[in-house]
Design a protein around this motif. Sequence first.
Motif, PDB file in Angstrom:
ATOM      1  N   GLU A   1      51.389  37.224  29.386  1.00  0.00           N
ATOM      2  CA  GLU A   1      50.121  37.213  28.653  1.00  0.00           C
ATOM      3  C   GLU A   1      50.346  37.841  27.292  1.00  0.00           C
ATOM      4  O   GLU A   1      50.703  39.017  27.182  1.00  0.00           O
TER       5      GLU A   1
ATOM      6  N   ASP B   1      46.951  41.132  34.635  1.00  0.00           N
ATOM      7  CA  ASP B   1      46.791  42.472  34.066  1.00  0.00           C
ATOM      8  C   ASP B   1      45.493  43.156  34.471  1.00  0.00           C
ATOM      9  O   ASP B   1      45.114  44.188  33.914  1.00  0.00           O
TER      10      ASP B   1
ATOM     11  N   ARG C   1      44.413  31.732  26.553  1.00  0.00           N
ATOM     12  CA  ARG C   1      44.701  32.174  27.913  1.00  0.00           C
ATOM     13  C   ARG C   1      44.617  31.007  28.902  1.00  0.00           C
ATOM     14  O   ARG C   1      45.440  30.914  29.819  1.00  0.00           O
TER      15      ARG C   1
ATOM     16  N   ARG D   1      47.820  29.144  28.809  1.00  0.00           N
ATOM     17  CA  ARG D   1      48.903  29.921  29.436  1.00  0.00           C
ATOM     18  C   ARG D   1      48.775  29.881  30.953  1.00  0.00           C
ATOM     19  O   ARG D   1      49.778  29.821  31.665  1.00  0.00           O
TER      20      ARG D   1
ATOM     21  N   THR E   1      51.056  40.471  31.685  1.00  0.00           N
ATOM     22  CA  THR E   1      51.011  39.239  32.469  1.00  0.00           C
ATOM     23  C   THR E   1      49.560  38.802  32.625  1.00  0.00           C
ATOM     24  O   THR E   1      48.630  39.547  32.311  1.00  0.00           O
ATOM     25  N   LEU E   2      49.367  37.601  33.140  1.00  0.00           N
ATOM     26  CA  LEU E   2      48.015  37.127  33.408  1.00  0.00           C
ATOM     27  C   LEU E   2      47.380  37.887  34.573  1.00  0.00           C
ATOM     28  O   LEU E   2      46.185  37.764  34.814  1.00  0.00           O
TER      29      LEU E   2
END
Length: 218
Positions: free
Chosen positions: A119, A161, A125, A128, A158-159
């Motif tokens: 991320e 988080d 987002r 991603r 990171t996604l």
Amino acid sequence: RNAREAELKIAGNTLGTPEYTVPEAIDLFARLGMEGIEAICHDEYRSAIRTDVSATGLRELRQHAEGQGLRFAAITPYATDLNSPDQKVAAAHQELLLRAIEIAHALGAGCIRTYAGRETGGAGRGERLRRLVDAVRGPAEVAAKAGVRLGFENHFNTLGDSAKGTVEVVRAVNHPAVGIVYDQGNLTMLRAEDHREAIPLQAPYLIHVHVKDLRFKD
């Protein structure tokens, strides 16, 4: 609930034993009365399983652990860029994850702790996340056939988080072989949810938990 609680086992993590080889870490964890081991999968860290380990080497590691009364609980490759916009980078990290699945299967480990992509913050987002989902679905199928589950850890950059973000990722992937590695220490460091919120949010998806003796300082 009682059946799940009965399966709970305490494992040591080789991230905390940088000066030991994996067999030495197994011996240490056995002396400490632990029941399992989470081993890093990396080619440069001393307390790790190399990605080029042979089938014989894996068999010997498993026998060594079982001889000490331990089982491999999880394998931790550093597949950090599964959602990279660079297709070559993403493919390399996908290959690392696939290799980790082979290693986990050979060792009898039921979990691979991995990252929910990278991320970078800011706009995009959704894109991603889409790239991550595309990259993970193939390995998830391979993992399911091998009797292994992929766990996205609550982790910075990171996604995953936050607890909410990690749940979002798992729901987007929507595969029974994909769950969550719960790490409240990381969530606290990120100023994300506390345990009273994080546990109920993630409970349906939890497959592994990290416990840390943490003192958080600003």
